[in-house]
Structures are given as structure tokens and as C-alpha cells.
Write a protein that holds these residues in place. Structure first.
Motif, PDB file in Angstrom:
ATOM      1  N   GLU A 126      -0.043   5.793  14.606  1.00  7.93           N
ATOM      2  CA  GLU A 126      -1.438   6.164  14.824  1.00  7.93           C
ATOM      3  C   GLU A 126      -1.925   5.248  15.942  1.00  7.93           C
ATOM      4  OE1 GLU A 126      -1.480   5.018  10.652  1.00  7.93           O
ATOM      5  OE2 GLU A 126      -2.866   6.660  10.235  1.00  7.93           O
ATOM      6  N   HIS A 160       5.348   3.266  11.190  1.00  9.74           N
ATOM      7  CA  HIS A 160       5.427   2.660   9.856  1.00  9.74           C
ATOM      8  C   HIS A 160       5.595   3.774   8.817  1.00  9.74           C
ATOM      9  CE1 HIS A 160       1.170   3.609  10.485  1.00  9.74           C
ATOM     10  NE2 HIS A 160       1.088   3.759   9.190  1.00  9.74           N
ATOM     11  N   HIS A 194       5.272   7.343  10.626  1.00 13.64           N
ATOM     12  CA  HIS A 194       4.346   7.831  11.647  1.00 13.64           C
ATOM     13  C   HIS A 194       3.713   6.687  12.431  1.00 13.64           C
ATOM     14  CE1 HIS A 194       0.230   7.790   9.312  1.00 13.64           C
ATOM     15  NE2 HIS A 194       0.898   6.701   9.090  1.00 13.64           N
ATOM     16  N   HIS A 253       5.364   5.735   4.906  1.00 11.76           N
ATOM     17  CA  HIS A 253       4.550   5.923   3.700  1.00 11.76           C
ATOM     18  C   HIS A 253       5.359   6.756   2.718  1.00 11.76           C
ATOM     19  CE1 HIS A 253       0.744   4.434   5.306  1.00 11.76           C
ATOM     20  NE2 HIS A 253       0.871   5.198   6.374  1.00 11.76           N
TER      21      HIS A 253
HETATM   22 FE    FE Z   1      -0.229   5.098   8.228  1.00  9.27          FE
END
Ligand code: FE
Length: 293
Positions: free
Chosen positions: A113, A67, A111, A69
Motif C-alpha cells: 500500500e 507484507h 500486498h 495478512h
Molecule cells: Fe496491509
């Protein structure tokens, strides 16, 4: 490492206590969201605080696949658990017990996670810190710190303090930022102990106990709730008492006083800049220029 005492002559009072909202994010991760969009102005320069904490793999196993940012910084503090980070700037890191990952998205990062555990407790925080307008399109920056590399100290009163950002009792934290001047502490207090921290009156500040409850200026703050500290002009800091053994995070920063425009994972100053972010993302431009940088 010199540990000085911080004696507070006029402690801040508690303005409001906020109970978190249970939300799902990423691909289905259960989160207690305590700092939400309606508080972004009041807690400027902070945009979001999520507390994740579960022993149920189903609450976290789906993780946060790729996703984007843009326009701010994400600070992930892993109390317990293992999570792997990969991003479009070529950074990769494994975040484990007590570790911190600081990512400045700047002009754009994509990125993921993802948990590297399929059982047991995963607990920690993600804080979003805004960037000043002049830095929103800066080159992305990333650094991770193992738990043992986050500066820490113990006060005479028995408080154990991990200094993620800013400085406390003369101890400089892992990360410093000169515009927003963030302070981010994780404090463990034995029953009956008190912790004092100097804070500039104009800085917005909150604390969140994640084990046990604490008392701030005579007001009880329950486990897993957020106390917003009043910006009393005459106050020079905060004093926290623990009747029972407790752990809390304390976060403070200098407000930017700039317009805040958010669309999901993009936080800019204007709607036009948000539109640009969405267009750049759709066109595959967000994050690509960082490749190999
Ligand atoms: Fe994030």
C-alpha cells in the motif's frame, strides 16, 4: 433510493472514551491507533482501527511495502489522498478521495500500500474486521470502490451519510457480510443537527469523530478519540448530536465470540494456526496459491 428515518426510542450510552496512541507502522507512517489489541475482545469482531492524517509527506511517504495478512479483512477508507494497492492475488487499485478498498485476506495475501503523492494531505482509516473460524482460510477476495460509488444519502436533519458497509435508513452499503454484519458509516453533521441509527443491542459499536466533537447520550466525545458504546440491553440504537459542524465514523458488528490469536499481520484462533501462518509465509506458500486465481 428511499431514505427512511430511524427514530431511536432508547439510545445507547457511552461506556468509555479512548484517546488514540501515536504509533509508526509500515516503513514509517505516522498513525493514530485507536483500537488496539487490548480492546479486541470488547469490540469483537473488530481487531484494529488506525486513523492516518497528515500534511507532512514524511509522515506517510514511506508507505507500506510488501507484507502478508491471513485470517481477517482489511477495510481502507481514503478521505483525502492517493494510495496504490498491489497484491499477490493479482489485484491492483488506486485508492483516492472518498474511495474504499475491501480486502479479505482469507488464507493469505501479500500486498503493498504505497502513496502516489509526495505532498499535501493524506487522511483516512484502516479497519481490521475478523473472519469467523470457518472462513479464515477462504480464498482471498478484493474489491475497491471509487468515492462516487459508495452509496450515500442526506437526512431531513441535514446529515450526509456514506454507507461503506451494512445499511442505514434503508440504504444498503457497498459491502455486506452475513456473519459479522458490519455497519460502517461516515457521517457529516452540520452544527446543531442530530443523527439516529438503529443498532442491534448485542452488536459491539464505536464512533470516532475526525472533525469537531460530538455528543452521545449527554457525553462529549472529542475530536480524534473513540467512544465505545455500551451494549445496553434495552437500547435500540444510537443518537449523535453535533454542537459544531462535525464528521465521524460509526462502526458496529456482531461479535464472533471465538478465540482470538494474533501475531502481527496474522489473526487466527490458536497459537498453532499462527505458527502455521508464519511457516507458510517463510516458505513462500502464503499468497502463492492465489496467483492467477
Ligand atoms: Fe496491509
Amino acid at each position: 433510493m428511499t431514505v427512511t428515518t430511524e427514530n431511536i426510542t432508547q439510545p445507547r450510552s457511552v461506556e468509555r472514551v479512548i484517546a488514540g496512541q501515536a504509533v509508526m507502522d509500515g516503513a514509517g507512517v505516522r498513525i493514530n491507533r485507536v483500537l488496539t489489541q487490548s480492546l479486541q475482545r470488547r469490540l469483537d469482531p473488530f481487531l484494529m482501527l488506525d486513523n492516518f492524517g497528515s500534511e507532512e509527506a514524511n509522515d506517510y511517504i514511506a508507505g507500506f511495502p510488501d507484507h502478508p495478512h491471513r485470517g481477517f479483512e482489511t477495510v481502507t477508507y481514503m478521505l483525502t489522498g492517493r494510495m496504490r494497492h498491489r497484491d499477490s492475488a493479482g489485484n491492483e487499485g488506486l485508492l483516492e478521495n472518498g474511495g474504499v478498498q475491501w480486502m479479505t485476506a482469507g488464507r493469505g495475501v501479500i500486498h503493498s500500500e504505497m502513496p502516489e503523492q509526495d505532498a499535501g494531505l493524506m487522511e483516512g482509516f484502516q479497519l481490521w474486521l475478523n473472519l469467523p473460524a470457518k472462513d479464515k482460510l477462504m480464498k482471498p477476495w478484493y474489491k475497491d470502490f471509487k468515492g462516487g460509488d459508495v452509496p450515500s444519502f442526506t437526512t431531513d436533519a441535514g446529515a450526509t451519510v456514506h454507507v461503506i458497509a451494512g445499511s442505514s435508513h434503508g440504504v444498503a452499503g457497498a459491502v455486506q457480510r452475513d456473519v459479522t454484519e458490519p455497519l460502517y458509516l461516515d457521517v457529516e453533521l452540520p452544527a446543531g443537527a442530530t443523527f439516529g441509527q438503529l443498532l442491534p443491542a448485542g452488536h459491539n459499536a464505536f464512533l470516532y469523530p475526525y472533525r469537531g466533537s460530538v455528543t452521545v447520550a449527554g457525553k462529549a466525545v472529542a475530536e480524534r478519540s473513540m467512544a465505545i458504546l455500551a451494549n445496553d440491553a434495552a437500547a435500540d440504537g444510537i443518537a449523535v448530536q453535533a454542537q459544531e459542524a462535525a464528521k465521524f465514523i460509526l462502526v458496529a458488528g456482531k461479535p464472533l465470540n471465538e478465540p482470538i490469536a494474533q501475531y502481527g499481520p496474522f489473526v487466527m484462533n490458536t497459537q498453532q494456526e499462527l505458527q502455521q501462518a508464519v511457516e507458510d509465509f517463510r516458505a513462500g506458500r502464503l499468497g502463492e496459491e492465489a496467483h492467477g486465481a
